[in-house]
Design an enzyme around this catalytic site. Structure first.
Site, PDB file in Angstrom:
ATOM      1  N   GLY A  24       1.596  -6.525  13.415  1.00 34.02           N
ATOM      2  CA  GLY A  24       0.563  -6.919  12.493  1.00 34.02           C
ATOM      3  C   GLY A  24       0.605  -7.880  11.088  1.00 34.02           C
ATOM      4  O   GLY A  24      -0.328  -7.831  10.338  1.00 34.02           O
ATOM      5  N   HIS A  64       6.569  -7.688  -1.263  1.00 31.29           N
ATOM      6  CA  HIS A  64       6.184  -8.044  -2.279  1.00 31.29           C
ATOM      7  C   HIS A  64       5.628  -7.448  -3.462  1.00 31.29           C
ATOM      8  O   HIS A  64       4.162  -7.015  -4.032  1.00 31.29           O
ATOM      9  CB  HIS A  64       4.344  -8.882  -1.473  1.00 31.29           C
ATOM     10  CG  HIS A  64       4.667  -9.113  -0.182  1.00 31.29           C
ATOM     11  ND1 HIS A  64       3.759 -10.546   0.804  1.00 31.29           N
ATOM     12  CD2 HIS A  64       5.653 -11.090  -0.632  1.00 31.29           C
ATOM     13  CE1 HIS A  64       4.253 -11.127   1.110  1.00 31.29           C
ATOM     14  NE2 HIS A  64       5.404 -11.673   0.205  1.00 31.29           N
ATOM     15  N   ALA A 101      -1.594  -1.655  16.453  1.00 33.90           N
ATOM     16  CA  ALA A 101       0.012  -1.003  16.133  1.00 33.90           C
ATOM     17  C   ALA A 101       0.177   0.316  16.470  1.00 33.90           C
ATOM     18  O   ALA A 101       0.662   1.209  16.595  1.00 33.90           O
ATOM     19  CB  ALA A 101       0.377  -1.759  14.907  1.00 33.90           C
ATOM     20  N   ASP A 126       0.756  -1.855   0.534  1.00 34.91           N
ATOM     21  CA  ASP A 126       0.119  -0.297  -0.135  1.00 34.91           C
ATOM     22  C   ASP A 126       0.869   1.396   0.454  1.00 34.91           C
ATOM     23  O   ASP A 126       0.184   2.316   0.105  1.00 34.91           O
ATOM     24  CB  ASP A 126      -0.890   0.041   1.168  1.00 34.91           C
ATOM     25  CG  ASP A 126      -0.135   0.241   2.407  1.00 34.91           C
ATOM     26  OD1 ASP A 126       0.811   0.000   2.926  1.00 34.91           O
ATOM     27  OD2 ASP A 126      -1.359  -0.375   3.277  1.00 34.91           O
ATOM     28  N   CYS A 150       4.381  -4.508 -23.481  1.00 38.64           N
ATOM     29  CA  CYS A 150       4.983  -3.166 -24.249  1.00 38.64           C
ATOM     30  C   CYS A 150       5.982  -2.696 -23.092  1.00 38.64           C
ATOM     31  O   CYS A 150       6.732  -2.232 -23.228  1.00 38.64           O
ATOM     32  CB  CYS A 150       4.507  -1.699 -24.719  1.00 38.64           C
ATOM     33  SG  CYS A 150       3.298  -1.301 -23.971  1.00 38.64           S
TER      34      CYS A 150
HETATM   35  P1  NAD Z   1      -3.508 -11.131   7.299  1.00 33.40           P
HETATM   36  O1  NAD Z   1      -4.315 -10.268   6.621  1.00 33.40           O
HETATM   37  O2  NAD Z   1      -3.268 -12.887   7.269  1.00 33.40           O
HETATM   38  O3  NAD Z   1      -3.051 -10.490   9.584  1.00 33.40           O
HETATM   39  C1  NAD Z   1      -3.188 -10.083   9.370  1.00 33.40           C
HETATM   40  C2  NAD Z   1      -2.815  -9.584  11.491  1.00 33.40           C
HETATM   41  O4  NAD Z   1      -2.952  -8.705  11.404  1.00 33.40           O
HETATM   42  C3  NAD Z   1      -3.175 -10.846  11.693  1.00 33.40           C
HETATM   43  O5  NAD Z   1      -2.521 -11.371  12.722  1.00 33.40           O
HETATM   44  C4  NAD Z   1      -4.198  -9.576  12.871  1.00 33.40           C
HETATM   45  O6  NAD Z   1      -4.660 -10.356  13.902  1.00 33.40           O
HETATM   46  C5  NAD Z   1      -3.197  -8.748  12.608  1.00 33.40           C
HETATM   47  N1  NAD Z   1      -3.995  -7.303  12.915  1.00 33.40           N
HETATM   48  C6  NAD Z   1      -4.908  -6.802  12.757  1.00 33.40           C
HETATM   49  N2  NAD Z   1      -5.509  -4.771  13.267  1.00 33.40           N
HETATM   50  C7  NAD Z   1      -4.555  -5.353  14.002  1.00 33.40           C
HETATM   51  C8  NAD Z   1      -4.075  -3.606  14.190  1.00 33.40           C
HETATM   52  N3  NAD Z   1      -4.835  -2.739  14.395  1.00 33.40           N
HETATM   53  N4  NAD Z   1      -2.576  -4.097  15.058  1.00 33.40           N
HETATM   54  C9  NAD Z   1      -1.903  -4.540  14.755  1.00 33.40           C
HETATM   55  N5  NAD Z   1      -2.182  -5.905  14.373  1.00 33.40           N
HETATM   56  C10 NAD Z   1      -3.168  -6.175  14.067  1.00 33.40           C
HETATM   57  O7  NAD Z   1      -1.575  -9.898   6.548  1.00 33.40           O
HETATM   58  P2  NAD Z   1       0.086 -10.580   6.933  1.00 33.40           P
HETATM   59  O8  NAD Z   1       0.088 -11.314   7.464  1.00 33.40           O
HETATM   60  O9  NAD Z   1       0.334  -9.214   6.326  1.00 33.40           O
HETATM   61  O10 NAD Z   1      -0.143 -11.322   5.606  1.00 33.40           O
HETATM   62  C11 NAD Z   1      -0.835 -10.518   3.857  1.00 33.40           C
HETATM   63  C12 NAD Z   1      -0.800 -11.382   2.528  1.00 33.40           C
HETATM   64  O11 NAD Z   1      -1.742 -10.002   2.397  1.00 33.40           O
HETATM   65  C13 NAD Z   1       0.363 -10.193   3.125  1.00 33.40           C
HETATM   66  O12 NAD Z   1       1.352 -10.606   1.860  1.00 33.40           O
HETATM   67  C14 NAD Z   1       0.622  -8.553   2.461  1.00 33.40           C
HETATM   68  O13 NAD Z   1       1.206  -8.356   1.237  1.00 33.40           O
HETATM   69  C15 NAD Z   1      -1.095  -9.206   1.894  1.00 33.40           C
HETATM   70  N6  NAD Z   1      -2.140  -7.966   2.306  1.00 33.40           N
HETATM   71  C16 NAD Z   1      -1.649  -6.594   2.438  1.00 33.40           C
HETATM   72  C17 NAD Z   1      -2.452  -5.386   2.562  1.00 33.40           C
HETATM   73  C18 NAD Z   1      -1.558  -3.782   2.455  1.00 33.40           C
HETATM   74  O14 NAD Z   1      -1.178  -3.663   1.783  1.00 33.40           O
HETATM   75  N7  NAD Z   1      -2.065  -3.022   3.256  1.00 33.40           N
HETATM   76  C19 NAD Z   1      -3.582  -5.693   3.045  1.00 33.40           C
HETATM   77  C20 NAD Z   1      -4.164  -6.854   2.677  1.00 33.40           C
HETATM   78  C21 NAD Z   1      -3.240  -8.186   2.634  1.00 33.40           C
END
Ligand code: NAD
Length: 249
Positions: A192, A124, A234, A109, A135
């Protein structure tokens, strides 16, 4: 080093970071949840309806890119409307204080960079850059042609963001940098992430096996064997941690 009480744990984690001077952060979707971007596991989120392993897979993208653009297109077109939250800002501050070597992020993001972090390893990729599959013309989000999927205005090829889909390899330089930083850090802040997506999920173990202290910030525990667990959002935990660190320096 199991948690006794949270206040004490903040103090101990802060001290470990100050002592180490080789701290790195590994972030996942959870750090951006408070910026309004749903995690894969969010209740009621997009991914409850669409399995990311299918809808965000390279196989599906090749078969029918409109499926991927249906779930990601809105985000890409609104790219500039998402902002860093206090969690991202706290990590940028920690780097500015000279106490964080880099942020290794699974997120696509761009919010760490928007927050002011200078050294961000995007293992990622990023939704910001979008390429024509034919292209290689580059587009920068949110300026992409209309359409689901959008087609290149130069050659008519399908556009794809510069992100790693399930089934694709990670960018080799970013992965190598992330592994080198993990092997050489004294403290890893793991923030997170649910530890489900490899090879990112292996980085904390790699760090711990080399003797690093692992500090996890998550609303629920995801990793076994962490030294300090800060069980708060977080956007709450990281500013608190930075404020404890400032008392020590
Ligand atoms: P995940 O969705 O599998 O897990 C999210 C984790 O964040 C969970 O363990 C949850 O308990 C925790 N969490 C939720 N809200 C929180 C907060 N406010 N503060 C702290 N922790 C919190 O995500 P992941 O482990 O990053 O893996 C999933 C894949 O998804 C990654 O490869 C990522 O690239 C991709 N992804 C990215 C985005 C983004 O770029 N914002 C969004 C969704 C998924």
């Amino acid at each position: 080093m199991e948690n006794k009480n949270l206040e004490e744990t903040y103090g101990q984690a802060a001290q470990a970071i100050v002592n180490s001077k080789r701290c790195v952060a590994l972030t996942g979707a959870g750090i951006s949840a408070e910026s309004g971007i749903p995690t894969f596991r969010s209740k009621g989120g997009l991914w409850e309806k669409y399995d990311p392993a299918i809808y965000a897979s390279i196989e599906m993208f090749r078969q029918d890119p409109s499926k991927y653009w249906t779930i990601r297109g809105e985000f890409i077109r609104n790219y500039n409307n998402y902002y860093p939250n206090p969690g991202h800002l706290a990590l940028a501050q920690l780097e500015a204080l000279g106490l964080l070597r880099c942020v290794i992020t699974q997120n696509i993001d761009g919010l760490h960079t928007k927050a002011g972090s200078k050294r961000v390893i995007e293992i990622h990729g990023s939704l910001r850059e979008i390429y024509c599959q034919k292209c290689r013309k580059q587009f920068i989000a949110p300026d992409v042609p209309e359409g689901t999927p959008p087609y290149c205005d130069n050659c008519g090829g399908v556009l794809k963001p510069n992100t790693v889909l399930f089934g694709e390899s990670l960018p080799p330089h970013a992965l190598m940098d992330a592994q080198t930083e993990s092997l050489n850090c004294g403290v890893m802040l793991v923030i997170g992430t649910s530890a489900n997506v490899y090879p990112a999920a292996a980085l904390p173990d790699m760090a711990r096996q080399q003797g690093a202290i692992i500090v996890e910030v998550n609303i629920e525990r995801a990793f076994a064997g962490v030294h300090f667990f800060l069980g708060e959002k977080a956007g709450t935990a990281l500013p608190q941690l930075v404020s404890e660190i400032k008392k020590l320096i």
